[in-house]
Scaffold this active site. Sequence first.
Site, PDB file in Angstrom:
ATOM      1  N   SER A 143       0.841  -1.213   0.000  1.00  0.00           N
ATOM      2  CA  SER A 143       0.000   0.000   0.000  1.00  0.00           C
ATOM      3  C   SER A 143       0.870   1.255   0.000  1.00  0.00           C
ATOM      4  CB  SER A 143      -0.872   0.038   1.261  1.00  0.00           C
ATOM      5  OG  SER A 143      -1.796  -1.018   1.256  1.00  0.00           O
ATOM      6  N   SER A 182     -13.455   1.205   2.521  1.00  0.00           N
ATOM      7  CA  SER A 182     -12.449   0.912   1.496  1.00  0.00           C
ATOM      8  C   SER A 182     -11.427   2.038   1.411  1.00  0.00           C
ATOM      9  CB  SER A 182     -13.112   0.721   0.127  1.00  0.00           C
ATOM     10  OG  SER A 182     -12.125   0.736  -0.878  1.00  0.00           O
ATOM     11  N   ARG A 239       1.415   4.192  -3.140  1.00  0.00           N
ATOM     12  CA  ARG A 239       1.113   5.607  -2.884  1.00  0.00           C
ATOM     13  C   ARG A 239       2.353   6.481  -3.022  1.00  0.00           C
ATOM     14  NH1 ARG A 239      -2.513   2.429  -0.495  1.00  0.00           N
ATOM     15  NH2 ARG A 239      -4.525   3.229   0.225  1.00  0.00           N
ATOM     16  N   ASP A 295      -6.888  -8.082   4.646  1.00  0.00           N
ATOM     17  CA  ASP A 295      -6.063  -8.911   3.765  1.00  0.00           C
ATOM     18  C   ASP A 295      -5.543 -10.175   4.455  1.00  0.00           C
ATOM     19  OD1 ASP A 295      -6.406  -7.146   1.669  1.00  0.00           O
ATOM     20  OD2 ASP A 295      -4.617  -5.989   2.168  1.00  0.00           O
ATOM     21  N   LYS A 312     -12.147  -9.698  -3.407  1.00  0.00           N
ATOM     22  CA  LYS A 312     -10.696  -9.453  -3.419  1.00  0.00           C
ATOM     23  C   LYS A 312     -10.098 -10.130  -4.666  1.00  0.00           C
ATOM     24  CE  LYS A 312     -10.476  -6.887   0.176  1.00  0.00           C
ATOM     25  NZ  LYS A 312     -10.110  -5.471  -0.010  1.00  0.00           N
TER      26      LYS A 312
HETATM   27  C1  S3P Z   1      -5.591  -1.440   0.070  1.00  0.00           C
HETATM   28  C2  S3P Z   1      -6.827  -1.460   0.648  1.00  0.00           C
HETATM   29  C3  S3P Z   1      -7.600  -2.688   0.878  1.00  0.00           C
HETATM   30  C4  S3P Z   1      -6.732  -3.934   0.762  1.00  0.00           C
HETATM   31  C5  S3P Z   1      -5.812  -3.886  -0.410  1.00  0.00           C
HETATM   32  C6  S3P Z   1      -4.901  -2.679  -0.339  1.00  0.00           C
HETATM   33  C7  S3P Z   1      -4.930  -0.152  -0.144  1.00  0.00           C
HETATM   34  O1  S3P Z   1      -8.617  -2.782  -0.090  1.00  0.00           O
HETATM   35  O2  S3P Z   1      -7.534  -5.093   0.700  1.00  0.00           O
HETATM   36  O3  S3P Z   1      -5.008  -5.059  -0.460  1.00  0.00           O
HETATM   37  O4  S3P Z   1      -3.707  -0.129  -0.395  1.00  0.00           O
HETATM   38  O5  S3P Z   1      -5.617   0.861  -0.055  1.00  0.00           O
HETATM   39  P1  S3P Z   1     -10.010  -2.000   0.117  1.00  0.00           P
HETATM   40  O6  S3P Z   1      -9.683  -0.607   0.398  1.00  0.00           O
HETATM   41  O7  S3P Z   1     -10.749  -2.169  -1.159  1.00  0.00           O
HETATM   42  O8  S3P Z   1     -10.665  -2.696   1.276  1.00  0.00           O
END
Ligand code: S3P
Length: 435
Positions: free
Chosen positions: A25, A169, A29, A317, A344
């Site tokens: 993540s 989310s 970003r 996750d 997912k």
């Molecule tokens: C993530 C958010 C989550 C997660 C994904 C990574 C992110 O998804 O399951 O692996 O980096 O923002 P959601 O925001 O759709 O729940």
Amino acid sequence: MNRLDWSSQPGRPLRGRVQVPGDKSVSHRALMLAAIAEGDSRIRGFLEGEDTRATAAVLAQLGVRIETTTAGERVVHGVGLHGLRGVSQPLDCGNAGTGMRLLTGLLAGQAFDSTLVGDASLSKRPMRRVTDPLTQMGARIDTREGLPPLHVHGGRSLHGIRYALPVASAQVKSALLLAGLYADGETGIVEPHPTRDYTERMLAAFGWPIRFEPGHASLEGGHVLHATDVDVPADFSSAAFFLVAASIVPGSELRLPAVGLNPRRTGLLQALRLMGADITIEQQRESGGEPVGDLVVRHAPLRGIELPEALVPDMIDEFPALFVAAAVASGSTLVRGAAELRVKESDRIASMAAGLRVLGASIEETPDGAIIHGGRLGAGSVESHLDHRIAMSFAVAGLVAGGPVLIHGCSHVATSFPGFLELANGCGFALRAVD
Ligand code: S3P
């Protein structure tokens, strides 16, 4: 993608130090914000996974120079908020939902059109959750009945909205915040449950004024992002497989250094502790504005629990790994309020239930969770369903199964955890690729 299969079987007690790779993540970003910042940003601890490399390749297509200084490090030469250049070729996000959803928000405010595509798994994932609110902001995005490919029209003037997310989310929240950088007025988001706040923290680190607290975030368009260096912590979601593995293999003790401990990510730690796991945090500190610490996990007998629903978004996750822990715990584990698992990289409730049943577990699926009755696992042949976390979870299951667990389709592990097999074998797994 070739169909790499793995066989996992009981090895020795897991011991040693396991350095898991950088957070997915944060890596996505960092690339995106550095790309549209003024100046050069260095990203250290960058995840060399297929997902994050796909995002880097998309940004490079859009005219951003990204240098690989060494493995796990990138220098991004930012082009500024309005410096991206459109291309007529599709932008391939690979397997990455995060890449595609965040880029959709970023591209909605550009002067040019873009087409975002993904692999077979990503092409089945719902995109209306981002395109609907972006449309409310003034964007125009064509989908294939809510699924990728996405055609994002350029030259739209966006305006801020106040949006209450229907599902928790971080991806949707982040897409809207990125579009909000290009919008007139304020973009404000309210979440039903707080989700990971990396976009908010990182926007602040790049100098963009933003207000946020758990469950809320708001910002206004019209500012500038200033390049900054980013230290990416080790990914808690990758550490999760080793937390479960060492918990269930007698005689194990693993140390996982410098793991990101953002509270919106560590629900599994709490869940495993409720199950009786022995996990301690040592040398808790801050790195790059994020809490990190060394995790030390020792084998402990696990018992089933009724998982508190409030933990679900903080471990979204980690359910495939949790399901394995629950399948070998004493007693039953009840999971509720986790319907998001069905959208997912695969339908993770169905994928785990199918595989665990093959191994002899007793598990009842519900629309938003499962009841997993703990017991012994046996040998068998399971499917990853093109889902990296399903593949790694069954590699963990193989450690305590009565015979080899054959896992079909493990090539997707490289999306989030390149080098998993070697790292796992280095600490005591008996995992091998098979023809
Ligand atoms: C993530 C958010 C989550 C997660 C994904 C990574 C992110 O998804 O399951 O692996 O980096 O923002 P959601 O925001 O759709 O729940």
